[in-house]
Design a protein around this motif. Sequence first.
Motif, mmCIF file in Angstrom:
data_model
loop_
_atom_site.group_PDB
_atom_site.id
_atom_site.type_symbol
_atom_site.label_atom_id
_atom_site.label_comp_id
_atom_site.label_asym_id
_atom_site.label_seq_id
_atom_site.Cartn_x
_atom_site.Cartn_y
_atom_site.Cartn_z
ATOM 1 N N ASP A 162 -63.106 -6.481 81.001
ATOM 2 C CA ASP A 162 -63.860 -5.501 81.999
ATOM 3 C C ASP A 162 -64.194 -4.058 81.691
ATOM 4 O OD1 ASP A 162 -62.894 -5.458 83.527
ATOM 5 O OD2 ASP A 162 -64.031 -5.976 85.300
ATOM 6 N N ARG A 163 -63.208 -4.073 80.520
ATOM 7 C CA ARG A 163 -62.774 -2.601 81.081
ATOM 8 C C ARG A 163 -63.745 -1.446 79.537
ATOM 9 N NH1 ARG A 163 -56.999 -2.239 78.093
ATOM 10 N NH2 ARG A 163 -57.503 -4.339 77.167
ATOM 11 N N TRP A 164 -65.055 -2.005 79.207
ATOM 12 C CA TRP A 164 -65.419 -1.009 78.283
ATOM 13 C C TRP A 164 -67.357 -1.708 79.136
ATOM 14 C CZ3 TRP A 164 -63.782 1.854 74.805
ATOM 15 C CH2 TRP A 164 -63.625 2.041 74.438
ATOM 16 N N SER A 165 -67.017 -2.386 80.271
ATOM 17 C CA SER A 165 -68.119 -2.670 80.578
ATOM 18 C C SER A 165 -69.298 -1.059 81.041
ATOM 19 C CB SER A 165 -68.409 -3.975 81.822
ATOM 20 O OG SER A 165 -67.256 -2.826 83.135
ATOM 21 N N ALA A 166 -68.289 -0.238 81.404
ATOM 22 C CA ALA A 166 -69.324 0.736 82.287
ATOM 23 C C ALA A 166 -69.637 1.516 80.485
ATOM 24 C CB ALA A 166 -68.119 2.201 82.881
ATOM 25 N N LEU A 167 -69.054 1.479 80.076
ATOM 26 C CA LEU A 167 -69.978 2.241 78.581
ATOM 27 C C LEU A 167 -71.042 1.283 78.426
ATOM 28 C CD1 LEU A 167 -66.677 3.375 76.425
ATOM 29 C CD2 LEU A 167 -68.310 4.840 77.588
ATOM 30 N N ASP A 168 -71.041 0.033 78.312
ATOM 31 C CA ASP A 168 -72.087 -0.970 78.284
ATOM 32 C C ASP A 168 -73.274 -0.866 78.579
ATOM 33 O OD1 ASP A 168 -70.228 -2.053 75.686
ATOM 34 O OD2 ASP A 168 -69.485 -3.440 77.136
ATOM 35 N N ALA A 169 -72.919 -0.401 79.771
ATOM 36 C CA ALA A 169 -73.914 -0.692 81.031
ATOM 37 C C ALA A 169 -74.481 1.175 81.237
ATOM 38 C CB ALA A 169 -73.300 -0.182 82.919
ATOM 39 N N LEU A 170 -73.846 1.929 80.194
ATOM 40 C CA LEU A 170 -74.403 3.161 80.282
ATOM 41 C C LEU A 170 -75.920 2.859 78.774
ATOM 42 C CD1 LEU A 170 -71.765 5.493 79.253
ATOM 43 C CD2 LEU A 170 -73.285 6.071 81.355
ATOM 44 N N LYS A 171 -76.650 4.014 79.444
ATOM 45 C CA LYS A 171 -78.517 4.038 78.839
ATOM 46 C C LYS A 171 -78.701 5.106 78.567
ATOM 47 C CE LYS A 171 -80.061 0.430 82.163
ATOM 48 N NZ LYS A 171 -80.694 -0.616 82.181
ATOM 49 N N ASN A 172 -79.430 4.673 77.661
ATOM 50 C CA ASN A 172 -80.060 6.288 76.475
ATOM 51 C C ASN A 172 -80.640 7.637 77.391
ATOM 52 O OD1 ASN A 172 -80.151 8.435 75.378
ATOM 53 N ND2 ASN A 172 -80.932 7.130 73.161
ATOM 54 N N THR A 173 -79.815 8.211 77.995
ATOM 55 C CA THR A 173 -81.136 9.446 78.906
ATOM 56 C C THR A 173 -81.173 10.351 77.838
ATOM 57 O OG1 THR A 173 -79.008 11.112 79.396
ATOM 58 C CG2 THR A 173 -79.040 9.264 81.003
ATOM 59 N N ASP A 174 -81.599 10.439 76.748
ATOM 60 C CA ASP A 174 -82.353 11.399 75.874
ATOM 61 C C ASP A 174 -83.867 10.845 76.478
ATOM 62 O OD1 ASP A 174 -83.674 13.225 73.831
ATOM 63 O OD2 ASP A 174 -82.629 11.946 72.494
ATOM 64 N N PRO A 175 -84.917 11.599 77.046
ATOM 65 C CA PRO A 175 -86.211 11.309 76.515
ATOM 66 C C PRO A 175 -87.604 11.145 75.300
ATOM 67 C CG PRO A 175 -85.997 13.533 77.736
ATOM 68 C CD PRO A 175 -84.725 12.809 77.171
ATOM 69 N N GLU A 176 -86.103 11.908 74.446
ATOM 70 C CA GLU A 176 -87.333 11.781 73.323
ATOM 71 C C GLU A 176 -87.066 10.410 73.031
ATOM 72 O OE1 GLU A 176 -89.192 14.575 71.815
ATOM 73 O OE2 GLU A 176 -88.526 15.602 73.649
ATOM 74 N N ARG A 177 -86.655 9.435 73.005
ATOM 75 C CA ARG A 177 -86.102 7.750 71.905
ATOM 76 C C ARG A 177 -86.518 7.378 72.742
ATOM 77 N NH1 ARG A 177 -79.938 7.774 70.184
ATOM 78 N NH2 ARG A 177 -79.985 9.681 68.177
#
Length: 166
Positions: free
Chosen positions: A151-166
Amino acid sequence: MKGFIIDLSVLPEEGQAFSGEISESVFDLPSNDAKAVGPLRYDLFVQRFESELLLTGSLSAPFEFTCVRTLHPFTQTIFVENAAISLEIENSSQIDATEALREEVLIQFPADPRCDDADEPHECEIDPRYLAVDKPSDDDVKTRPRDEGDDRWSALDALKNTDPER
């Protein structure tokens, strides 16, 4: 540790040739880096020009590197054939050029050391077992990419796009 110290009071005006070696302990590299396996050898001509000391000649030192392709250790001698080192003369009668010689060798380290560049070249082939992305569970390679439960990559998988333009 014996270094390379130049006594300006006895340096002839026309310059002087120096040859010798400095213990490999001068390199003092971290344990996970290359390892010096022999002394730093120098063959230099030293000449004074007003407030500058010019050292020209050759330097060499053998090191043990780890091949970036095979992960095997190998020995490669770093050669600096046309070294030209300029040192500023301050208000002292002696100049310690040891650190300047050390740095001149270290900047010649290969960025990606490969065993086919060794003093005694080895075949530099990647083990094909390490090239596959998805490994079968019955291979004899101990660490496969993304083992079950990794689960070392789970932190990256959990990231959400924070750009309001998208």
